[in-house]
Write an enzyme that holds these catalytic residues in place. Structure first.
Site, PDB file in Angstrom:
ATOM      1  N   THR A  47       0.828  -1.209   0.000  1.00  0.00           N
ATOM      2  CA  THR A  47       0.000   0.000   0.000  1.00  0.00           C
ATOM      3  C   THR A  47       0.861   1.257   0.000  1.00  0.00           C
ATOM      4  OG1 THR A  47      -1.832  -1.135   1.086  1.00  0.00           O
ATOM      5  CG2 THR A  47      -1.797   1.251   1.301  1.00  0.00           C
ATOM      6  N   TYR A 135       2.791 -12.814   4.702  1.00  0.00           N
ATOM      7  CA  TYR A 135       1.743 -12.023   4.044  1.00  0.00           C
ATOM      8  C   TYR A 135       1.275 -12.775   2.808  1.00  0.00           C
ATOM      9  CZ  TYR A 135      -0.441  -7.906   1.789  1.00  0.00           C
ATOM     10  OH  TYR A 135      -1.311  -7.026   1.184  1.00  0.00           O
ATOM     11  N   ARG A 140      -2.787 -10.485  -5.588  1.00  0.00           N
ATOM     12  CA  ARG A 140      -1.663  -9.716  -6.129  1.00  0.00           C
ATOM     13  C   ARG A 140      -0.497 -10.610  -6.570  1.00  0.00           C
ATOM     14  NH1 ARG A 140      -1.162  -4.158  -5.296  1.00  0.00           N
ATOM     15  NH2 ARG A 140      -2.888  -3.190  -4.180  1.00  0.00           N
TER      16      ARG A 140
END
Length: 291
Positions: A47, A135, A140
């Site tokens: 982000t 993660y 993605r």
């Protein structure tokens, strides 16, 4: 690992109109979150547009956040990629003074097997003593790290302490929560599923929208941690639309538009990302005005 329980936020990297990093806005954003209930901060995650900021900019961002934070909240640094050797080298050579843990995204594009995921994170775990948050974000990376692989890593390496699960798959959360070691943290990476996951036994969230509405979002997660489903869902329902809006086109263009409406930073992003469309901007502005 109680320092990673509650509401963490994946900080954006604010830019000026010329697309240089806006450090004044970054300081404003960090203080805004610290003063309004956020529990820990995540630096240079996806982000934060880590793919398009330079190494020198990354270090400046780290330095500014550490200084601004002044040890008030735990700090997690994004250190990941699809070249295992490069990630390992960064872990062995970077100065991690002031950093409490690392968030390491699953290898993207390469589409490793489950054994490939395991060996990648094994190398990372053996390269550092810092707590590691895995993660998993298959939307993605193009490949899902299955719960069995996550649990295997959690059992085999003491410094792999948590997973940020962002597969937007409630059943996968439940499987992780059912099978995980007692002290391993399952952290939601999906803002829309964060409350439900926390109520089911998760440890909170690493949120995108939370940095814009830290008081409300952290209150919602605290209700989840305490098992107060009615109170938690009252807040969740108020925030459902804006969570959908910020991911409607791309992240972080959506959240930056929210932050612009809150007068925290501009909504500029670096290519190949582009600003939120006018149609989306109008929807976001109306939500912020009426929230």
């Amino acid at each position: 690992m109680q320092k990673f329980v509650g509401t963490g936020v994946a900080l954006i990297t604010p830019f000026k109109e010329d697309l240089s990093v806006d450090f004044d806005a970054l300081v404003k954003l960090v203080n805004y979150n610290i003063e309004n209930g956020t529990d820990y901060l995540v630096i240079n995650g996806t982000t934060g547009e880590s793919a398009t900021i330079t190494e020198s900019e990354k270090q400046e961002v780290i330095d500014v956040i550490i200084k601004t934070n002044n040890k008030r909240l735990p700090l997690v640094l994004g250190v990941g990629g699809n070249n295992t050797a490069v990630v390992v080298n960064e872990l062995k050579t970077r100065d991690f003074t002031g950093i409490d843990g690392i968030l390491s995204v699953a290898p993207y594009y390469s589409k490793p097997t489950q054994e490939g995921f395991y060996q990648h994170y094994k190398a990372i775990a053996e390269a550092t003593d810092l707590p590691i948050i895995l993660y998993n974000v298959p939307g993605r990376t193009a490949r899902n790290m299955e719960p069995a692989t996550t649990i295997r890593l959690a059992n085999d390496f003491a410094n792999i302490v948590a997973v940020k699960e962002a597969g937007n798959n409630q059943q996968q959360y439940y499987t992780l929560l059912k099978d995980k070691p007692a002290d391993f943290l399952v952290i939601s990476g999906d803002d829309d599923l964060a409350l439900g996951t926390t109520l089911a036994g998760g440890s909170g969230v690493i949120s995108v929208i939370g940095q814009a509405f830290p008081k409300e979002f952290s209150m919602m997660i605290n209700h989840g941690l305490q098992g107060n489903n009615k109170e938690g869902f009252e807040i969740h329902y108020k925030m459902m639309d804006i969570i959908d809006f910020i991911f409607e086109e791309n992240n972080p263009a959506g959240i930056k538009t929210v932050l612009q409406e809150l007068n925290i930073c501009r909504n500029d992003v670096r290519l190949p990302l582009v600003k939120a469309s006018q149609e989306l901007t109008v929807k976001i502005a109306a939500f912020v005005t009426n929230f």
